[in-house]
Design a protein around this motif. Structure first.
Motif, PDB file in Angstrom:
ATOM      1  N   ASP A 505      26.327  59.648  45.537  1.00 54.78           N
ATOM      2  CA  ASP A 505      25.523  60.622  44.812  1.00 54.78           C
ATOM      3  C   ASP A 505      26.320  61.903  44.605  1.00 54.78           C
ATOM      4  OD1 ASP A 505      25.420  62.110  47.173  1.00 54.78           O
ATOM      5  OD2 ASP A 505      23.274  61.819  47.518  1.00 54.78           O
ATOM      6  N   ARG A 506      25.675  62.905  44.069  1.00 57.78           N
ATOM      7  CA  ARG A 506      26.338  64.166  43.709  1.00 57.78           C
ATOM      8  C   ARG A 506      27.148  64.767  44.847  1.00 57.78           C
ATOM      9  NH1 ARG A 506      22.256  68.934  43.317  1.00 57.78           N
ATOM     10  NH2 ARG A 506      22.429  68.592  45.575  1.00 57.78           N
ATOM     11  N   ASP A 507      26.631  64.641  46.078  1.00 56.52           N
ATOM     12  CA  ASP A 507      27.248  65.298  47.227  1.00 56.52           C
ATOM     13  C   ASP A 507      28.175  64.384  48.009  1.00 56.52           C
ATOM     14  OD1 ASP A 507      25.821  67.685  46.635  1.00 56.52           O
ATOM     15  OD2 ASP A 507      24.042  66.808  47.562  1.00 56.52           O
ATOM     16  N   GLY A 508      28.447  63.201  47.461  1.00 59.71           N
ATOM     17  CA  GLY A 508      29.394  62.299  48.087  1.00 59.71           C
ATOM     18  C   GLY A 508      28.792  61.300  49.054  1.00 59.71           C
ATOM     19  N   ARG A 509      27.476  61.300  49.219  1.00 60.49           N
ATOM     20  CA  ARG A 509      26.849  60.337  50.125  1.00 60.49           C
ATOM     21  C   ARG A 509      26.949  58.928  49.559  1.00 60.49           C
ATOM     22  NH1 ARG A 509      23.259  64.888  50.949  1.00 60.49           N
ATOM     23  NH2 ARG A 509      22.265  64.384  48.966  1.00 60.49           N
ATOM     24  N   LYS A 510      27.247  57.955  50.427  1.00 62.15           N
ATOM     25  CA  LYS A 510      27.347  56.564  49.990  1.00 62.15           C
ATOM     26  C   LYS A 510      25.958  55.991  49.753  1.00 62.15           C
ATOM     27  CE  LYS A 510      31.684  55.531  52.401  1.00 62.15           C
ATOM     28  NZ  LYS A 510      32.350  54.658  53.403  1.00 62.15           N
ATOM     29  N   LEU A 511      25.803  55.321  48.601  1.00 62.30           N
ATOM     30  CA  LEU A 511      24.519  54.732  48.229  1.00 62.30           C
ATOM     31  C   LEU A 511      24.530  53.212  48.306  1.00 62.30           C
ATOM     32  CD1 LEU A 511      23.815  56.931  45.075  1.00 62.30           C
ATOM     33  CD2 LEU A 511      22.981  57.299  47.419  1.00 62.30           C
ATOM     34  N   TRP A 512      25.646  52.586  47.951  1.00 63.35           N
ATOM     35  CA  TRP A 512      25.723  51.120  47.908  1.00 63.35           C
ATOM     36  C   TRP A 512      27.190  50.742  47.815  1.00 63.35           C
ATOM     37  CZ3 TRP A 512      27.614  47.351  44.590  1.00 63.35           C
ATOM     38  CH2 TRP A 512      27.113  46.049  44.765  1.00 63.35           C
ATOM     39  N   SER A 513      27.530  49.601  48.386  1.00 59.89           N
ATOM     40  CA  SER A 513      28.931  49.196  48.397  1.00 59.89           C
ATOM     41  C   SER A 513      29.029  47.680  48.399  1.00 59.89           C
ATOM     42  CB  SER A 513      29.615  49.775  49.644  1.00 59.89           C
ATOM     43  OG  SER A 513      30.999  49.528  49.618  1.00 59.89           O
ATOM     44  N   VAL A 514      30.114  47.165  47.820  1.00 57.91           N
ATOM     45  CA  VAL A 514      30.387  45.731  47.861  1.00 57.91           C
ATOM     46  C   VAL A 514      31.899  45.535  47.990  1.00 57.91           C
ATOM     47  CG1 VAL A 514      30.529  45.515  45.334  1.00 57.91           C
ATOM     48  CG2 VAL A 514      30.000  43.504  46.733  1.00 57.91           C
ATOM     49  N   GLU A 515      32.286  44.569  48.815  1.00 59.51           N
ATOM     50  CA  GLU A 515      33.693  44.205  48.937  1.00 59.51           C
ATOM     51  C   GLU A 515      33.927  42.917  48.168  1.00 59.51           C
ATOM     52  OE1 GLU A 515      37.139  43.201  52.299  1.00 59.51           O
ATOM     53  OE2 GLU A 515      35.122  43.784  52.923  1.00 59.51           O
ATOM     54  N   ILE A 516      34.919  42.925  47.280  1.00 67.20           N
ATOM     55  CA  ILE A 516      35.226  41.771  46.434  1.00 67.20           C
ATOM     56  C   ILE A 516      36.594  41.250  46.837  1.00 67.20           C
ATOM     57  CG2 ILE A 516      35.369  40.909  44.073  1.00 67.20           C
ATOM     58  CD1 ILE A 516      33.951  43.519  43.215  1.00 67.20           C
ATOM     59  N   GLU A 517      36.635  40.015  47.254  1.00 68.45           N
ATOM     60  CA  GLU A 517      37.915  39.430  47.643  1.00 68.45           C
ATOM     61  C   GLU A 517      38.782  39.191  46.418  1.00 68.45           C
ATOM     62  OE1 GLU A 517      37.477  35.937  49.967  1.00 68.45           O
ATOM     63  OE2 GLU A 517      36.387  36.943  51.590  1.00 68.45           O
ATOM     64  N   ALA A 518      40.075  39.378  46.593  1.00 67.78           N
ATOM     65  CA  ALA A 518      41.007  39.122  45.503  1.00 67.78           C
ATOM     66  C   ALA A 518      41.325  37.643  45.428  1.00 67.78           C
ATOM     67  CB  ALA A 518      42.292  39.916  45.723  1.00 67.78           C
ATOM     68  N   ALA A 519      41.198  37.092  44.213  1.00 67.73           N
ATOM     69  CA  ALA A 519      41.581  35.700  44.006  1.00 67.73           C
ATOM     70  C   ALA A 519      43.093  35.615  43.883  1.00 67.73           C
ATOM     71  CB  ALA A 519      40.926  35.163  42.742  1.00 67.73           C
ATOM     72  N   ALA A 520      43.635  34.484  44.305  1.00 65.55           N
ATOM     73  CA  ALA A 520      45.068  34.259  44.112  1.00 65.55           C
ATOM     74  C   ALA A 520      45.350  34.237  42.622  1.00 65.55           C
ATOM     75  CB  ALA A 520      45.484  32.945  44.755  1.00 65.55           C
ATOM     76  N   ASN A 521      46.536  34.704  42.230  1.00 65.94           N
ATOM     77  CA  ASN A 521      46.895  34.708  40.817  1.00 65.94           C
ATOM     78  C   ASN A 521      46.904  33.277  40.301  1.00 65.94           C
ATOM     79  OD1 ASN A 521      48.116  34.952  38.261  1.00 65.94           O
ATOM     80  ND2 ASN A 521      49.105  36.847  38.915  1.00 65.94           N
ATOM     81  N   ALA A 522      45.973  32.978  39.408  1.00 65.88           N
ATOM     82  CA  ALA A 522      45.757  31.593  38.976  1.00 65.88           C
ATOM     83  C   ALA A 522      46.793  31.114  37.964  1.00 65.88           C
ATOM     84  CB  ALA A 522      44.360  31.453  38.377  1.00 65.88           C
ATOM     85  N   ARG A 523      47.712  32.010  37.561  1.00 62.95           N
ATOM     86  CA  ARG A 523      48.669  31.600  36.534  1.00 62.95           C
ATOM     87  C   ARG A 523      49.854  30.834  37.113  1.00 62.95           C
ATOM     88  NH1 ARG A 523      49.039  37.418  33.773  1.00 62.95           N
ATOM     89  NH2 ARG A 523      49.236  37.892  35.972  1.00 62.95           N
ATOM     90  N   GLY A 524      49.991  30.843  38.450  1.00 63.36           N
ATOM     91  CA  GLY A 524      51.044  30.077  39.101  1.00 63.36           C
ATOM     92  C   GLY A 524      52.414  30.685  38.965  1.00 63.36           C
TER      93      GLY A 524
END
Length: 524
Positions: A505-524
């Motif tokens: 929010d405006r004052d920097g308070r955390k409202l929601w978060s998600v961690e997204i794992e990185a996929a391996a580079n699929a191009r090989g």
């Protein structure tokens, strides 16, 4: 962009300023006299702070503004004490640049905090030199150290200017407190079409009292008026302090020119004496380049790539300059009418994404993909046009998403603002009408300092699903007099490669978060 019950979104150029002081009459900040004869031996003065931007591994653009014609001079060092500082001579600024100056520093060490100080020298007056102003930034690293950055948009909209009694533009103080490596301003950096009133009555009966300037008293049409809109935001102490500490990658959207504009538009609006939007856009573009620390670009392009190391490449889009007219947006085939990115920008983005070897490819878009945004009763402002197959401007997005899947380009994140609330959307083909794409996330942030609004409807063409939203449907509009102003951050872990997206929010308070794992580079 139009919202229910609330609208988002002449003076000539000054020749010389005699003083950096801001002389205030009731409810109006007035410029000091610009007459050259009044220069009485005072030193040059930096009027609107310092800023850095477009920071790469080994270069950065520095910006500042003086009160008179003078030469920019820069010192930089890897220590705050400026031990062994290096000195660089910059350009001479004058009335043609509105006294702004930019300098590109090169041959910087990667992955290093750089301290800089800027002065202006007036050789014609016995080499009189201004007091220095200092700033800092971090260059991109070539190793896999953590990357932490923020984004948001929408500054000084819906009548909310600088109310100093309420702390000014407080979101910038909240952002500064997080100390991100860099910040993406996702557009609507000013509201050139949003004149300010002295007072705004708030729901609780109190008054929001705006600091006023002549250029903010009417819609911007001249180059001087567009420049004045940029200067207005820099009157805020929070903005200046933020700019000195955090490099900015600036995009633009509609309010840098006018609400919902597109090339070739002719206005039917009594507020504008200039009806040709192309003329307005030309003035606005010049002011934008004058006031943002952007790397010089001989093509005048705003879209550009921003490499930030092996973990992150940023691709900043421009969805204004090359679009076709706002229309019913239901054309079955691509044409000039359906342009959104436009052919050249779309081809550039494809090439750039395919060439990127960074773990995460950040697509910084000045408009969201899946939210329906209307322009009047029958036309559409962004690409979404309602449920159904890909049509109109959606055809470009479909082509891009198909390309990303076909070339196995992994780990794309779409970041945007524009709609005045924060939200997280997940897109998946099993929920979509167009299915030739791999799942991805889009995150919306903002506003920084404007009205906060309720979420709009989603278009199912690309299968978006709401995972979180800061404001419920039907919520009443609020503004920067509350903490319902939003910015968001991305932290990429150097060890795991995962990206954690957090809304604040405006004052920097955390409202929601998600961690997204990185996929391996699929191009090989």
């Amino acid at each position: 962009m139009k919202f229910p019950s609330i609208t988002r979104r002449a003076f000539t150029s000054e020749l010389l300023r005699a003083s950096a002081a801001i002389l205030a009459a009731p409810a109006m900040v007035r410029r000091a006299s610009a007459a050259p004869a009044l220069l009485d031996g005072t030193r040059p003065t930096i009027t609107h702070g310092v800023a850095s931007g477009d920071v790469s591994f080994d270069s950065a653009v520095l910006w500042s503004r003086c009160d008179r014609p003078a030469r920019m001079r820069v010192e930089w060092s890897t220590t705050e004490s400026f031990h062994n500082a290096r000195r660089v001579t910059g350009p001479v600024t004058g009335v043609e640049q509105d006294f702004t100056a930019k300098l590109e520093l090169t041959r910087l060490p990667p992955g290093q905090r750089i301290f800089y100080r800027i002065q202006f020298e007036e050789p014609a007056r016995g080499r009189s030199v201004s007091e220095p102003m200092t700033g800092q930034f971090v260059t991109a690293a070539r190793d896999r150290r953590d990357v932490f950055f923020a984004w948001s948009g929408d500054t000084c909209g819906q009548g909310y200017g600088i109310d100093e009694a309420r702390g000014g533009m407080r979101s910038y103080a909240g952002l500064r407190g997080l100390q991100p490596d860099f910040f993406i301003h996702s557009g609507d950096t000013i509201y050139a079409d949003g004149p300010l009133q002295a007072e705004v009555k708030l729901p609780d009966g109190t008054l929001w009292r705006n600091l006023l300037t002549p250029e903010k008293s009417k819609v911007a049409e001249t180059l001087a008026e567009f420049r004045g809109n940029h200067r207005y935001n820099l009157l805020d102490a929070n903005v200046r302090a933020f700019n000195a500490d955090v490099p900015v990658f600036a995009q633009w959207d509609d309010h840098e020119v006018r609400n919902n504009w597109y090339p070739g538009q002719v206005l039917d609006d009594a507020k504008y004496a200039i009806k040709d939007v192309n003329t307005l856009a030309r003035h606005a573009r010049q002011a934008f380049f004058d006031y943002w620390p952007m790397r010089p670009n001989w093509r005048g392009r705003i879209f550009r790539a921003l490499p930030r190391g092996p973990l992150c490449d940023v691709f900043a889009l421009d969805l204004r300059t090359y679009r076709g007219p706002n229309s019913t947006n239901r054309q079955p085939k691509r044409s000039r009418e359906t342009d959104f990115l436009g052919g050249a920008q779309l081809a550039w983005l494809k090439r750039s994404l395919r060439a990127s070897r960074a773990t995460w490819k950040i697509i910084a878009s000045d408009m969201p993909i899946g939210l329906i945004v209307g322009d009047g009763k029958a036309a559409f402002e962004n690409c979404a046009n309602g449920p159904g197959p890909a049509l109109g401007r959606e055809l470009e997005i479909a082509e891009l998403l198909r390309f990303i899947k076909q070339h196995r380009i992994s780990n794309t994140l779409w970041l945007t603002a524009d709609v005045h609330f924060a939200a997280s959307y997940h897109y998946a083909p099993e929920r979509a009408q167009f299915t030739e794409f791999a799942p991805f996330w889009e995150f919306v942030s903002g506003p920084l300092h404007a009205a906060s609004l309720a979420p709009g409807a989603l278009d199912n063409t690309f299968g978006p699903e709401t995972r979180w939203t800061a404001r419920p449907k039907g919520a009443k509009a609020s503004g920067p007099y509350t903490a319902e102003q939003f910015f968001s951050t991305v932290r990429i872990d150097g060890k795991t490669g995962s990206a954690t997206v957090t809304h604040h929010d405006r004052d920097g308070r955390k409202l929601w978060s998600v961690e997204i794992e990185a996929a391996a580079n699929a191009r090989g």
